[in-house]
Design a protein around this motif. Structure first.
Motif, PDB file in Angstrom:
ATOM      1  N   UNK A   1       0.476  -1.216  -0.132  1.00  0.00           N
ATOM      2  CA  UNK A   1      -0.156   0.249  -0.345  1.00  0.00           C
ATOM      3  C   UNK A   1       0.693   0.963   0.290  1.00  0.00           C
ATOM      4  N   UNK A   2       1.966   1.688   0.740  1.00  0.00           N
ATOM      5  CA  UNK A   2       3.066   2.232   0.765  1.00  0.00           C
ATOM      6  C   UNK A   2       3.288   2.377  -0.635  1.00  0.00           C
ATOM      7  N   UNK A   3       4.470   1.786  -0.607  1.00  0.00           N
ATOM      8  CA  UNK A   3       4.638   1.336  -2.412  1.00  0.00           C
ATOM      9  C   UNK A   3       4.038   1.938  -3.749  1.00  0.00           C
ATOM     10  N   UNK A   4       2.451   1.509  -3.223  1.00  0.00           N
ATOM     11  CA  UNK A   4       1.760   1.897  -4.460  1.00  0.00           C
ATOM     12  C   UNK A   4       1.855   3.383  -4.403  1.00  0.00           C
ATOM     13  N   UNK A   5       2.025   4.029  -3.574  1.00  0.00           N
ATOM     14  CA  UNK A   5       1.700   5.722  -3.338  1.00  0.00           C
ATOM     15  C   UNK A   5       2.906   6.380  -3.650  1.00  0.00           C
ATOM     16  N   UNK A   6       4.321   5.525  -3.517  1.00  0.00           N
ATOM     17  CA  UNK A   6       5.529   6.073  -4.398  1.00  0.00           C
ATOM     18  C   UNK A   6       5.568   5.437  -5.637  1.00  0.00           C
TER      19      UNK A   6
ATOM     20  N   UNK B   1      11.708  -0.020 -11.487  1.00  0.00           N
ATOM     21  CA  UNK B   1      13.747  -0.123 -11.502  1.00  0.00           C
ATOM     22  C   UNK B   1      13.449   1.454 -10.892  1.00  0.00           C
ATOM     23  N   UNK B   2      12.957   2.334 -11.327  1.00  0.00           N
ATOM     24  CA  UNK B   2      12.939   3.520 -11.186  1.00  0.00           C
ATOM     25  C   UNK B   2      12.092   3.854  -9.923  1.00  0.00           C
ATOM     26  N   UNK B   3      11.033   2.561  -9.024  1.00  0.00           N
ATOM     27  CA  UNK B   3      10.799   2.689  -7.858  1.00  0.00           C
ATOM     28  C   UNK B   3      12.296   2.891  -6.908  1.00  0.00           C
TER      29      UNK B   3
END
Length: 365
Positions: free
Chosen positions: A30-35, A230-232
């Motif tokens: 969930x937090x990574x999706x926001x990022x 890769x960017x994330x």
């Protein structure tokens, strides 16, 4: 690298999924999706919204389409007509769930353990095609290199990490990579190419004709390609830091405020349960205000149950740039303390000015 992966899993940022001893995909929590959403938004803003020339998005649902010049004919014709046939103009393409093996040629030859997390088999690619008059294409290509390098640097906790590789030439195109330098080595995070449609068949060249002033020309193409995954992961590695606090190391994710999954969080300390309830209600009210302004705000139910220090530790690991600290005095005079993640300095802000103040901070890069 293991510390980065641990903090990512602990706070539901990202988790690598392996299949047959190779990285199949990067699963975002969930937090990574926001990022990821904020990163894609900033890429779209830089390449489309704030572009000096007309650039238009073209989305495809098939994983085998949208990544070659042949797939762009329909979008190209529409944008060319919209632009009265005049160069330059551009098209950006998002290609989800693409098999990345042919793009990531190192996938099968990775020696360094840390490198493999940058090469998932399934990726979403973001591609930009800029169609430019032949007489201006070389100059545009160099400008585009600088533009894309500065984009990566703008959001980095260590801007000098991002550099351009040497130019690579072959018979059909010229290319250069934007590289991120890490302790374990350099990673190519974006590829920029310059080529023409001259080597295509006559039918393709005719389709892609456009105007340079009054002349009909076959445009030269400046293309850039990056993988969202890769960017994330690059920015996850870039943001990770260990800082000394009270003689002990503390993990901090130094996300740029534009990319941070949460821009603001609340912490509180209360002298009594009744004061704690009032502070919790105040935090709920302020959270509604900031969220109504589009500010991603984190409010958790343990607001007054944990010590301030433990809340700061969690917020720093989540990469939250600002923490609003409430206490008993806030109930009397409306003054709260705003803590900066990177400097740990605190400034006082009245609750009536918090939303306006945060809007000003987040408006600027």
């Amino acid at each position: 690298m293991q510390k980065i992966l641990q903090i990512c899993e602990r706070h539901s940022l990202a988790k690598p999924i392996f299949s047959e001893n190779s990285l199949y995909c990067m699963k975002f929590g969930p937090v990574g999706e926001l990022l990821k959403k904020f990163l894609c938004h900033e890429w779209l803003h830089a390449n489309v919204i704030s572009s000096e020339i007309g650039v238009f998005p073209h989305y495809v649902s098939r994983s085998d389409a949208g990544h070659t010049i042949h797939d762009l004919k329909e979008a190209y014709e529409y944008v060319r007509n919209l632009n009265s046939g005049q160069l330059p103009f551009g098209v950006v393409v998002e290609t989800p769930n693409l098999c990345a093996d042919k793009y990531f040629e190192k996938q099968q030859h990775i020696l360094d353990e840390s490198e493999k997390y940058f090469y998932p088999k399934k990726c979403t690619f973001l591609k930009t095609f800029m169609f430019v008059a032949p007489s201006k294409a070389t100059h545009f290509y160099y400008q585009w290199q600088r533009h894309r390098k500065m984009w990566w640097r703008k959001f980095s906790a260590c801007p000098s990490r991002f550099v351009l590789s040497d130019v690579q030439n072959n018979e059909k195109n010229q290319s250069v990579h934007i590289q991120a330098n890490f302790p374990w080595g350099s990673q190519n995070v974006e590829t920029l190419s310059y080529w023409t449609t001259a080597d295509q068949d006559l039918a393709i060249r005719t389709v892609f004709e456009a105007k340079d002033g009054r002349k009909k020309v076959t445009p030269h193409i400046v293309e850039s390609t990056l993988s969202v995954e890769r960017a994330v992961f690059t920015f996850l590695c870039d943001a990770y830091d260990e800082t000394a606090f009270a003689g002990l190391p503390r993990e901090v994710m130094r996300f740029h405020r534009k990319l941070a999954p949460f821009k603001l969080s609340f912490s509180a300390s209360a002298s009594s349960s009744s004061a704690g309830e009032e502070l919790n209600q105040l935090a709920v009210y302020l959270t509604k205000q900031t969220r109504d302004s589009g500010i991603s705000t984190l409010l958790l139910p343990d607001l007054v149950k944990k010590s301030l220090e433990s809340q700061f530790v969690r917020n720093d690991e989540l990469g939250i740039p600002y923490t609003a600290v409430l206490n008993d005095t806030s109930l009397k005079n409306g003054i709260i303390t705003l803590r900066n993640r990177d400097t740990t300095l605190k400034e006082q802000v009245h609750i009536s000015k918090l939303r306006e103040y945060m809007e000003k901070i987040l408006k600027n890069y």
